[in-house]
Design a protein around this motif. Structure first.
Motif, PDB file in Angstrom:
ATOM      1  N   ALA A 198       0.839  -1.200   0.000  1.00  0.00           N
ATOM      2  CA  ALA A 198       0.000   0.000   0.000  1.00  0.00           C
ATOM      3  C   ALA A 198       0.874   1.250   0.000  1.00  0.00           C
ATOM      4  O   ALA A 198       1.808   1.367   0.796  1.00  0.00           O
ATOM      5  CB  ALA A 198      -0.916   0.010   1.227  1.00  0.00           C
ATOM      6  N   ASN A 199       0.570   2.191  -0.889  1.00  0.00           N
ATOM      7  CA  ASN A 199       1.287   3.469  -0.905  1.00  0.00           C
ATOM      8  C   ASN A 199       0.682   4.416   0.133  1.00  0.00           C
ATOM      9  O   ASN A 199      -0.259   4.056   0.846  1.00  0.00           O
ATOM     10  CB  ASN A 199       1.257   4.099  -2.305  1.00  0.00           C
ATOM     11  CG  ASN A 199      -0.166   4.275  -2.831  1.00  0.00           C
ATOM     12  OD1 ASN A 199      -1.112   4.418  -2.053  1.00  0.00           O
ATOM     13  ND2 ASN A 199      -0.317   4.253  -4.148  1.00  0.00           N
ATOM     14  N   ARG A 200       1.210   5.655   0.204  1.00  0.00           N
ATOM     15  CA  ARG A 200       0.751   6.583   1.245  1.00  0.00           C
ATOM     16  C   ARG A 200      -0.729   6.929   1.081  1.00  0.00           C
ATOM     17  O   ARG A 200      -1.448   7.077   2.060  1.00  0.00           O
ATOM     18  CB  ARG A 200       1.590   7.868   1.184  1.00  0.00           C
ATOM     19  CG  ARG A 200       3.053   7.697   1.483  1.00  0.00           C
ATOM     20  CD  ARG A 200       3.305   7.114   2.851  1.00  0.00           C
ATOM     21  NE  ARG A 200       2.747   7.940   3.920  1.00  0.00           N
ATOM     22  CZ  ARG A 200       2.778   7.611   5.206  1.00  0.00           C
ATOM     23  NH1 ARG A 200       3.324   6.460   5.581  1.00  0.00           N
ATOM     24  NH2 ARG A 200       2.274   8.421   6.110  1.00  0.00           N
ATOM     25  N   TRP A 201      -1.167   7.064  -0.169  1.00  0.00           N
ATOM     26  CA  TRP A 201      -2.571   7.399  -0.397  1.00  0.00           C
ATOM     27  C   TRP A 201      -3.490   6.278   0.093  1.00  0.00           C
ATOM     28  O   TRP A 201      -4.500   6.532   0.743  1.00  0.00           O
ATOM     29  CB  TRP A 201      -2.811   7.675  -1.880  1.00  0.00           C
ATOM     30  CG  TRP A 201      -4.260   7.736  -2.251  1.00  0.00           C
ATOM     31  CD1 TRP A 201      -4.939   6.867  -3.032  1.00  0.00           C
ATOM     32  CD2 TRP A 201      -5.217   8.724  -1.822  1.00  0.00           C
ATOM     33  NE1 TRP A 201      -6.254   7.233  -3.137  1.00  0.00           N
ATOM     34  CE2 TRP A 201      -6.453   8.374  -2.403  1.00  0.00           C
ATOM     35  CE3 TRP A 201      -5.136   9.852  -1.010  1.00  0.00           C
ATOM     36  CZ2 TRP A 201      -7.606   9.113  -2.207  1.00  0.00           C
ATOM     37  CZ3 TRP A 201      -6.283  10.603  -0.807  1.00  0.00           C
ATOM     38  CH2 TRP A 201      -7.499  10.238  -1.394  1.00  0.00           C
ATOM     39  N   LYS A 202      -3.133   5.022  -0.221  1.00  0.00           N
ATOM     40  CA  LYS A 202      -3.962   3.897   0.213  1.00  0.00           C
ATOM     41  C   LYS A 202      -3.917   3.727   1.725  1.00  0.00           C
ATOM     42  O   LYS A 202      -4.909   3.337   2.342  1.00  0.00           O
ATOM     43  CB  LYS A 202      -3.503   2.620  -0.490  1.00  0.00           C
ATOM     44  CG  LYS A 202      -3.832   2.593  -1.976  1.00  0.00           C
ATOM     45  CD  LYS A 202      -3.456   1.274  -2.616  1.00  0.00           C
ATOM     46  CE  LYS A 202      -3.866   1.252  -4.084  1.00  0.00           C
ATOM     47  NZ  LYS A 202      -3.487  -0.033  -4.745  1.00  0.00           N
ATOM     48  N   GLN A 203      -2.767   4.032   2.342  1.00  0.00           N
ATOM     49  CA  GLN A 203      -2.685   3.976   3.804  1.00  0.00           C
ATOM     50  C   GLN A 203      -3.622   5.009   4.438  1.00  0.00           C
ATOM     51  O   GLN A 203      -4.289   4.729   5.428  1.00  0.00           O
ATOM     52  CB  GLN A 203      -1.245   4.230   4.248  1.00  0.00           C
ATOM     53  CG  GLN A 203      -0.281   3.121   3.886  1.00  0.00           C
ATOM     54  CD  GLN A 203       1.148   3.477   4.241  1.00  0.00           C
ATOM     55  OE1 GLN A 203       1.411   4.077   5.287  1.00  0.00           O
ATOM     56  NE2 GLN A 203       2.089   3.122   3.369  1.00  0.00           N
ATOM     57  N   THR A 204      -3.646   6.202   3.836  1.00  0.00           N
ATOM     58  CA  THR A 204      -4.543   7.247   4.339  1.00  0.00           C
ATOM     59  C   THR A 204      -5.998   6.850   4.157  1.00  0.00           C
ATOM     60  O   THR A 204      -6.832   7.033   5.054  1.00  0.00           O
ATOM     61  CB  THR A 204      -4.271   8.579   3.606  1.00  0.00           C
ATOM     62  OG1 THR A 204      -2.924   8.969   3.827  1.00  0.00           O
ATOM     63  CG2 THR A 204      -5.213   9.671   4.099  1.00  0.00           C
ATOM     64  N   LEU A 205      -6.306   6.284   2.990  1.00  0.00           N
ATOM     65  CA  LEU A 205      -7.678   5.947   2.647  1.00  0.00           C
ATOM     66  C   LEU A 205      -8.223   4.778   3.460  1.00  0.00           C
ATOM     67  O   LEU A 205      -9.395   4.782   3.859  1.00  0.00           O
ATOM     68  CB  LEU A 205      -7.764   5.625   1.150  1.00  0.00           C
ATOM     69  CG  LEU A 205      -9.157   5.550   0.527  1.00  0.00           C
ATOM     70  CD1 LEU A 205      -9.866   6.887   0.637  1.00  0.00           C
ATOM     71  CD2 LEU A 205      -9.065   5.113  -0.922  1.00  0.00           C
TER      72      LEU A 205
END
Length: 297
Positions: A198-205
């Motif tokens: 998971a990239n940073r965006w997916k971690q946030t989401l």
């Protein structure tokens, strides 16, 4: 049992005492004054000496044409603030959470916190200076060959100015609770997400926002309960005679009718009306929130 618990934790009860006293004195005791909404209140006769008029003040209120104009202005500005102002501290908290240089993070936080401690008198003065005919904004427009605009006298810009100035003043302060919620997230969740690719965006989401959701929901419910209470200071310090038609709200109307004209009963009826609408909105949205097993009660 209860007395034994108080003796054991007396220091905690002592710490809570100022907060309890504040709400008793400034929130509950003034509720008794709502009775003048049903009276023809005269300040020299007091509550006991004033005559009862039943619902006459509310009938006058709902048949007064200007009231609906003021109510519409209040609702429109409140809706704008809810749509654009409420998500602003959430977005800022997420952006600050992505900063890895602690010094930069603390400096940026302090810069965003600072406007909260300025009064609306000061902020209003800054806004007027920035948007004046010879102000910074019009000077920048002049570089591109554009004519100066009197923003504070134009009805089309007033509500936008109110929303943007409100966000600028309070967005930093509003991030405190959200940053605290983010700080409570287990770091192991992010480590597992990284292992899964998971990239940073997916971690946030998929991690940050779901964990923040209960906090966001509670603050949303508290905001919706005060939907029609925009605050007197901001509007009063930004309002001009040319923008009254789009900026005159319930609080400014109450100031003119209650403080300047002495119509205490009518303005109390307006306050009671605001409270009923706020409670109805809070109860409705709380019922909807309970479907997600969240809510205030």
């Amino acid at each position: 049992m209860y007395l034994a618990n108080m003796r054991k934790h007396w220091m905690l009860y002592l710490m809570a005492l100022p907060g309890v006293a504040f709400y008793l004195v400034f929130k509950y005791v003034p509720l008794a004054g709502s009775i003048i909404a049903f009276q023809k209140y005269q300040i020299f006769k007091g509550i006991l000496g004033s005559s009862w008029v039943g619902l006459d003040n509310f009938i006058y209120l709902f048949t007064y044409q200007d009231f609906y104009h003021v109510l519409r202005n209040t609702a429109v500005i409140a809706l704008y603030q809810l749509i654009f102002g409420f998500p602003a501290p959430i977005i800022l908290a997420l952006l600050l959470n992505e900063l890895r240089v602690m010094l930069a993070k603390r400096v940026i936080q302090s810069v965003f916190y600072l406007p909260h401690f300025l009064s609306w008198v000061v902020v209003g003065g800054i806004v007027f200076e920035l948007l004046a005919s010879q102000g910074v904004v019009n000077s920048i427009r002049g570089w591109f060959g554009l004519e100066p605009v009197l923003f504070m006298q134009e009805q089309a810009y007033f509500r936008t100015i109110v929303v943007i100035s409100g966000i600028w003043k309070e967005v930093g302060w509003g991030t405190i609770i959200y940053l605290a919620a983010i700080a409570g997230i287990n770091p192991n969740l992010y480590e597992v997400a990284v292992m899964d690719g998971a990239n940073r965006w997916k971690q946030t989401l998929h991690i940050t926002l779901p964990v923040m959701f209960p906090t966001i929901l509670v603050l949303f419910l508290l905001n919706i309960g005060n939907f029609l209470e925009l605050g007197f200071d901001q509007i009063f310090n930004l309002l001009t005679p040319m923008t009254y038609s789009v900026g005159d709200i319930i609080e400014t109307y109450v100031y003119r009718a209650g403080v300047l004209q002495g119509q205490y009963s009518v303005t109390t009826a307006i306050g009671l009306f605001q409270s009923v609408i706020g409670f109805a909105l809070l109860w409705t949205f709380n019922r909807l929130a309970r479907k997600t097993e969240q809510g205030l009660w």
